[in-house]
Design a protein around this motif. Structure first.
Motif, PDB file in Angstrom:
ATOM      1  N   VAL A 176       0.860  -1.181   0.000  1.00 35.68           N
ATOM      2  CA  VAL A 176       0.000   0.000   0.000  1.00 35.68           C
ATOM      3  C   VAL A 176       0.897   1.231   0.000  1.00 35.68           C
ATOM      4  CG1 VAL A 176      -1.645   1.338   1.362  1.00 35.68           C
ATOM      5  CG2 VAL A 176      -1.963  -1.116   1.088  1.00 35.68           C
ATOM      6  N   TYR A 177       0.495   2.217  -0.784  1.00 37.20           N
ATOM      7  CA  TYR A 177       1.274   3.443  -0.904  1.00 37.20           C
ATOM      8  C   TYR A 177       0.479   4.630  -0.360  1.00 37.20           C
ATOM      9  CZ  TYR A 177       3.732   0.484  -4.250  1.00 37.20           C
ATOM     10  OH  TYR A 177       4.403  -0.547  -4.847  1.00 37.20           O
ATOM     11  N   LEU A 178       1.190   5.592   0.158  1.00 37.05           N
ATOM     12  CA  LEU A 178       0.597   6.863   0.536  1.00 37.05           C
ATOM     13  C   LEU A 178       1.396   7.951  -0.166  1.00 37.05           C
ATOM     14  CD1 LEU A 178      -1.632   8.213   2.247  1.00 37.05           C
ATOM     15  CD2 LEU A 178       0.111   8.584   4.006  1.00 37.05           C
ATOM     16  N   GLN A 179       0.822   8.481  -1.239  1.00 37.21           N
ATOM     17  CA  GLN A 179       1.452   9.574  -1.969  1.00 37.21           C
ATOM     18  C   GLN A 179       1.081  10.878  -1.272  1.00 37.21           C
ATOM     19  OE1 GLN A 179       3.544   9.552  -4.790  1.00 37.21           O
ATOM     20  NE2 GLN A 179       3.762  11.726  -4.301  1.00 37.21           N
ATOM     21  N   MET A 180       2.075  11.593  -0.838  1.00 35.93           N
ATOM     22  CA  MET A 180       1.841  12.824  -0.086  1.00 35.93           C
ATOM     23  C   MET A 180       2.403  14.001  -0.869  1.00 35.93           C
ATOM     24  SD  MET A 180       2.707  11.515   3.786  1.00 35.93           S
ATOM     25  CE  MET A 180       4.462  11.422   3.483  1.00 35.93           C
ATOM     26  N   ASN A 181       1.526  14.872  -1.308  1.00 36.23           N
ATOM     27  CA  ASN A 181       1.917  16.065  -2.056  1.00 36.23           C
ATOM     28  C   ASN A 181       1.603  17.310  -1.250  1.00 36.23           C
ATOM     29  OD1 ASN A 181       2.584  14.381  -4.264  1.00 36.23           O
ATOM     30  ND2 ASN A 181       0.499  14.506  -5.074  1.00 36.23           N
ATOM     31  N   SER A 182       2.169  18.430  -1.669  1.00 39.60           N
ATOM     32  CA  SER A 182       1.926  19.720  -1.009  1.00 39.60           C
ATOM     33  C   SER A 182       2.100  19.594   0.502  1.00 39.60           C
ATOM     34  CB  SER A 182       0.518  20.231  -1.353  1.00 39.60           C
ATOM     35  OG  SER A 182       0.350  20.364  -2.747  1.00 39.60           O
ATOM     36  N   LEU A 183       3.186  18.985   0.895  1.00 41.08           N
ATOM     37  CA  LEU A 183       3.410  18.736   2.319  1.00 41.08           C
ATOM     38  C   LEU A 183       3.568  20.034   3.094  1.00 41.08           C
ATOM     39  CD1 LEU A 183       5.666  15.618   1.969  1.00 41.08           C
ATOM     40  CD2 LEU A 183       3.595  15.728   3.363  1.00 41.08           C
ATOM     41  N   LYS A 184       3.088  19.998   4.323  1.00 42.44           N
ATOM     42  CA  LYS A 184       3.130  21.148   5.224  1.00 42.44           C
ATOM     43  C   LYS A 184       3.919  20.773   6.469  1.00 42.44           C
ATOM     44  CE  LYS A 184      -1.571  22.388   3.797  1.00 42.44           C
ATOM     45  NZ  LYS A 184      -2.945  22.660   4.260  1.00 42.44           N
ATOM     46  N   PRO A 185       4.488  21.750   7.154  1.00 48.53           N
ATOM     47  CA  PRO A 185       5.217  21.434   8.398  1.00 48.53           C
ATOM     48  C   PRO A 185       4.367  20.656   9.403  1.00 48.53           C
ATOM     49  CG  PRO A 185       5.740  23.646   7.691  1.00 48.53           C
ATOM     50  CD  PRO A 185       4.649  23.150   6.772  1.00 48.53           C
ATOM     51  N   GLU A 186       3.076  20.916   9.421  1.00 46.59           N
ATOM     52  CA  GLU A 186       2.209  20.201  10.361  1.00 46.59           C
ATOM     53  C   GLU A 186       1.997  18.732   9.988  1.00 46.59           C
ATOM     54  OE1 GLU A 186       1.562  23.083   8.785  1.00 46.59           O
ATOM     55  OE2 GLU A 186      -0.571  23.254   8.239  1.00 46.59           O
ATOM     56  N   ASP A 187       2.503  18.313   8.829  1.00 46.45           N
ATOM     57  CA  ASP A 187       2.464  16.887   8.474  1.00 46.45           C
ATOM     58  C   ASP A 187       3.630  16.122   9.091  1.00 46.45           C
ATOM     59  OD1 ASP A 187       1.447  17.907   5.188  1.00 46.45           O
ATOM     60  OD2 ASP A 187       0.158  17.054   6.757  1.00 46.45           O
ATOM     61  N   THR A 188       4.551  16.830   9.722  1.00 44.27           N
ATOM     62  CA  THR A 188       5.692  16.191  10.351  1.00 44.27           C
ATOM     63  C   THR A 188       5.244  15.233  11.444  1.00 44.27           C
ATOM     64  OG1 THR A 188       7.197  18.023   9.862  1.00 44.27           O
ATOM     65  CG2 THR A 188       7.772  16.585  11.722  1.00 44.27           C
ATOM     66  N   ALA A 189       5.689  13.985  11.345  1.00 42.03           N
ATOM     67  CA  ALA A 189       5.290  12.959  12.303  1.00 42.03           C
ATOM     68  C   ALA A 189       5.983  11.655  11.938  1.00 42.03           C
ATOM     69  CB  ALA A 189       3.771  12.756  12.289  1.00 42.03           C
ATOM     70  N   VAL A 190       5.869  10.688  12.844  1.00 40.00           N
ATOM     71  CA  VAL A 190       6.189   9.309  12.493  1.00 40.00           C
ATOM     72  C   VAL A 190       4.928   8.699  11.892  1.00 40.00           C
ATOM     73  CG1 VAL A 190       6.929   7.051  13.296  1.00 40.00           C
ATOM     74  CG2 VAL A 190       7.910   9.125  14.309  1.00 40.00           C
ATOM     75  N   TYR A 191       5.065   8.131  10.732  1.00 40.78           N
ATOM     76  CA  TYR A 191       3.927   7.525  10.035  1.00 40.78           C
ATOM     77  C   TYR A 191       3.998   6.005  10.166  1.00 40.78           C
ATOM     78  CZ  TYR A 191       2.510  11.936   7.949  1.00 40.78           C
ATOM     79  OH  TYR A 191       2.053  13.219   7.767  1.00 40.78           O
TER      80      TYR A 191
END
Length: 126
Positions: free
Chosen positions: A79-94
């Motif tokens: 399974v893939y998670l394509q993450m675009n237009s990333l923001k600083p608030e997306d910072t985390a352990v996934y």
């Protein structure tokens, strides 16, 4: 024993993109749903996106709609998670996690998931 292995995390500037992968093994992939969760320092774990592998039924939380896309490649048990237009608030352990698929789709409640990966760090700089 079920195994989930995440990869693809890293450091990226705001506005950039990353693609996370969750490679699954030792279970019947299309009988399960896979969820992506994240946890930032000092914050509770948050469900981000999930997909039912059998038919691709997916759900994203509001804050990532239009930016994140989840997909499943059943031939690769990944399974893939394509993450675009990333923001600083997306910072985390996934983390990716697996649960037996429901007739109603997938859910973003962590307690419903049986198996978890080790996590991959995503850091978005401003």
């Amino acid at each position: 024993e079920v195994q989930l292995v995440e990869s693809g995390g890293g450091l990226v500037q705001a506005g950039g993109s990353l693609r996370l992968s969750c490679a699954a093994s030792r279970f019947t992939f299309d009988e399960y749903a896979i969820g992506w969760f994240r946890q930032a320092p000092g914050k509770e774990r948050e469900g981000v996106s999930c997909i039912r592998n059998s038919d691709g039924t997916a759900y994203n939380i509001h804050s990532v709609k239009g930016r994140f896309t989840i997909s499943s490649d059943n031939s690769k048990n990944t399974v893939y998670l394509q993450m675009n237009s990333l923001k600083p608030e997306d910072t985390a352990v996934y983390y990716c996690a697996a649960m037996v698929a429901s007739d109603y789709g997938c859910y973003l409640r962590g307690i419903m998931y049986d198996y978890w990966g080790q996590g991959t760090q995503v850091t978005v700089s401003s």
